[in-house]
Design an enzyme around this catalytic site. Sequence first.
Site, PDB file in Angstrom:
ATOM      1  N   TYR A 259      -1.704  -0.945  10.401  1.00  0.00           N
ATOM      2  CA  TYR A 259      -1.868  -1.202   8.967  1.00  0.00           C
ATOM      3  C   TYR A 259      -0.625  -0.697   8.211  1.00  0.00           C
ATOM      4  CZ  TYR A 259      -3.771  -1.252   4.254  1.00  0.00           C
ATOM      5  OH  TYR A 259      -3.958  -1.492   2.917  1.00  0.00           O
TER       6      TYR A 259
ATOM      7  N   SER B 281       0.882  -1.180   0.000  1.00  0.00           N
ATOM      8  CA  SER B 281       0.000   0.000   0.000  1.00  0.00           C
ATOM      9  C   SER B 281       0.911   1.219   0.000  1.00  0.00           C
ATOM     10  CB  SER B 281      -0.859   0.013   1.261  1.00  0.00           C
ATOM     11  OG  SER B 281      -1.415   1.304   1.469  1.00  0.00           O
TER      12      SER B 281
HETATM   13  P1  NAP Z   1     -11.377  -6.212  -0.188  1.00  0.00           P
HETATM   14  O1  NAP Z   1     -12.317  -5.969  -1.319  1.00  0.00           O
HETATM   15  O2  NAP Z   1     -11.881  -6.079   1.208  1.00  0.00           O
HETATM   16  O3  NAP Z   1     -10.703  -7.623  -0.415  1.00  0.00           O
HETATM   17  C1  NAP Z   1      -9.992  -8.299   0.593  1.00  0.00           C
HETATM   18  C2  NAP Z   1      -9.907  -9.755   0.210  1.00  0.00           C
HETATM   19  O4  NAP Z   1      -9.176 -10.444   1.218  1.00  0.00           O
HETATM   20  C3  NAP Z   1     -11.267 -10.413   0.098  1.00  0.00           C
HETATM   21  O5  NAP Z   1     -11.258 -11.334  -0.968  1.00  0.00           O
HETATM   22  C4  NAP Z   1     -11.414 -11.144   1.427  1.00  0.00           C
HETATM   23  O6  NAP Z   1     -12.263 -12.269   1.240  1.00  0.00           O
HETATM   24  C5  NAP Z   1      -9.958 -11.568   1.661  1.00  0.00           C
HETATM   25  N1  NAP Z   1      -9.700 -11.820   3.069  1.00  0.00           N
HETATM   26  C6  NAP Z   1      -9.930 -11.005   4.122  1.00  0.00           C
HETATM   27  N2  NAP Z   1      -9.597 -11.615   5.258  1.00  0.00           N
HETATM   28  C7  NAP Z   1      -9.171 -12.871   4.918  1.00  0.00           C
HETATM   29  C8  NAP Z   1      -8.710 -13.980   5.654  1.00  0.00           C
HETATM   30  N3  NAP Z   1      -8.610 -13.958   7.000  1.00  0.00           N
HETATM   31  N4  NAP Z   1      -8.337 -15.086   4.978  1.00  0.00           N
HETATM   32  C9  NAP Z   1      -8.433 -15.153   3.629  1.00  0.00           C
HETATM   33  N5  NAP Z   1      -8.848 -14.114   2.875  1.00  0.00           N
HETATM   34  C10 NAP Z   1      -9.214 -12.995   3.527  1.00  0.00           C
HETATM   35  O7  NAP Z   1     -10.165  -5.188  -0.265  1.00  0.00           O
HETATM   36  P2  NAP Z   1      -9.109  -4.851  -1.426  1.00  0.00           P
HETATM   37  O8  NAP Z   1      -9.027  -3.389  -1.490  1.00  0.00           O
HETATM   38  O9  NAP Z   1      -9.367  -5.610  -2.641  1.00  0.00           O
HETATM   39  O10 NAP Z   1      -7.775  -5.362  -0.714  1.00  0.00           O
HETATM   40  C11 NAP Z   1      -6.825  -6.169  -1.361  1.00  0.00           C
HETATM   41  C12 NAP Z   1      -5.435  -5.757  -0.902  1.00  0.00           C
HETATM   42  O11 NAP Z   1      -5.171  -4.429  -1.352  1.00  0.00           O
HETATM   43  C13 NAP Z   1      -5.228  -5.748   0.619  1.00  0.00           C
HETATM   44  O12 NAP Z   1      -3.973  -6.317   0.919  1.00  0.00           O
HETATM   45  C14 NAP Z   1      -5.229  -4.257   0.960  1.00  0.00           C
HETATM   46  O13 NAP Z   1      -4.449  -3.989   2.104  1.00  0.00           O
HETATM   47  C15 NAP Z   1      -4.592  -3.692  -0.301  1.00  0.00           C
HETATM   48  N6  NAP Z   1      -4.838  -2.263  -0.512  1.00  0.00           N
HETATM   49  C16 NAP Z   1      -6.116  -1.809  -0.692  1.00  0.00           C
HETATM   50  C17 NAP Z   1      -6.303  -0.450  -0.868  1.00  0.00           C
HETATM   51  C18 NAP Z   1      -7.668   0.150  -1.059  1.00  0.00           C
HETATM   52  O14 NAP Z   1      -7.802   1.386  -0.990  1.00  0.00           O
HETATM   53  N7  NAP Z   1      -8.697  -0.641  -1.318  1.00  0.00           N
HETATM   54  C19 NAP Z   1      -5.209   0.436  -0.866  1.00  0.00           C
HETATM   55  C20 NAP Z   1      -3.942  -0.082  -0.673  1.00  0.00           C
HETATM   56  C21 NAP Z   1      -3.761  -1.437  -0.508  1.00  0.00           C
HETATM   57  P3  NAP Z   1     -13.129 -12.980   2.382  1.00  0.00           P
HETATM   58  O15 NAP Z   1     -13.788 -11.920   3.184  1.00  0.00           O
HETATM   59  O16 NAP Z   1     -14.059 -13.834   1.577  1.00  0.00           O
HETATM   60  O17 NAP Z   1     -12.162 -13.805   3.162  1.00  0.00           O
END
Ligand code: NAP
Length: 265
Positions: free
Chosen positions: A154, A141
């Site tokens: 985080y 991130s």
């Molecule tokens: P998201 O839509 O909430 O997706 C998170 C994913 O992780 C979901 O598929 C969730 O599925 C899975 N997950 C959560 N807890 C889990 C667990 N204990 N075991 C297995 N799977 C788990 O969020 P996203 O934005 O796509 O996030 C993806 C990555 O991008 C993360 O690493 C986040 O830190 C990073 N990121 C996001 C942003 C942003 O602004 N969105 C910015 C920077 C970095 P289930 O709930 O089905 O398990």
Amino acid sequence: MTDIKGTAVITGASSGIGAVYADRLAARGYDLVLVARSADKLEQVADRIRARTGRQVDILAADLGNAVDLASVEDFLKTTPDVTLLVNNAGLGGALPLVESDIEQMTAMIALNVTALTRLTYAAVPEFIARGTGTIVNIASIVAINPETLNGVYGGSKAFVLAFSQNLKHELEGTGVHVQVVLPGATATDFWAIAGKPVELLPSAIVMSGEDLVDASLVGLDRGEFVTIPSLQDGRLYDAYETARQAMAGKLSGSVPATRYRAAS
Ligand code: NAP
């Protein structure tokens, strides 16, 4: 002749960024193994991709914060010879200040963002080295380099992902294994609602779509880039930051304290 891509394992593929990676990698010819907790959501993503691309798409429902489930995914990576790409994407965020955050939730965040990512990388890399090929994509991130934003645990967890990837890249030089670390800025996914701050509350000018984020990250991957920051418009800023960091290498350890630390006489 068909270009054999092998199988991409994508964690957190039931929604958001991971689901877009699944879509794009299948379109590029990868078979997929999708990992997350929600089997039903994974099946929906898998069905959609199978119908559109005809690729083999399997799901592994696992809570990567649970040691037993995590071990099963590690075993899969260690024993499945056609895995060529691991996207360590599953992650949890937090928007509350440290003192208002629940320590159990912070610990769960470390378990997923740090421990699971580390263990899955350890499971995949020896096979990749043995085969002389393979790719690890770690989703960090922008808070890895700007931890004053959002929650400190985080930011710390994502700084770990960046530092771990930097070392991994260094250690794997010459092995044929490629490492990319992606630093997304704010991206329109469920992440924000789960972290306690719906994405609609952010200025739209700082929020990217998951599709644009992944497409840009794949451009970076295709170019062999190591650090990819899709939302940073002027890439020279990161280059200057990295140059300053590298300039300290070799000068950080010494037997004599720097003169600025001499006690005043
Ligand atoms: P998201 O839509 O909430 O997706 C998170 C994913 O992780 C979901 O598929 C969730 O599925 C899975 N997950 C959560 N807890 C889990 C667990 N204990 N075991 C297995 N799977 C788990 O969020 P996203 O934005 O796509 O996030 C993806 C990555 O991008 C993360 O690493 C986040 O830190 C990073 N990121 C996001 C942003 C942003 O602004 N969105 C910015 C920077 C970095 P289930 O709930 O089905 O398990």
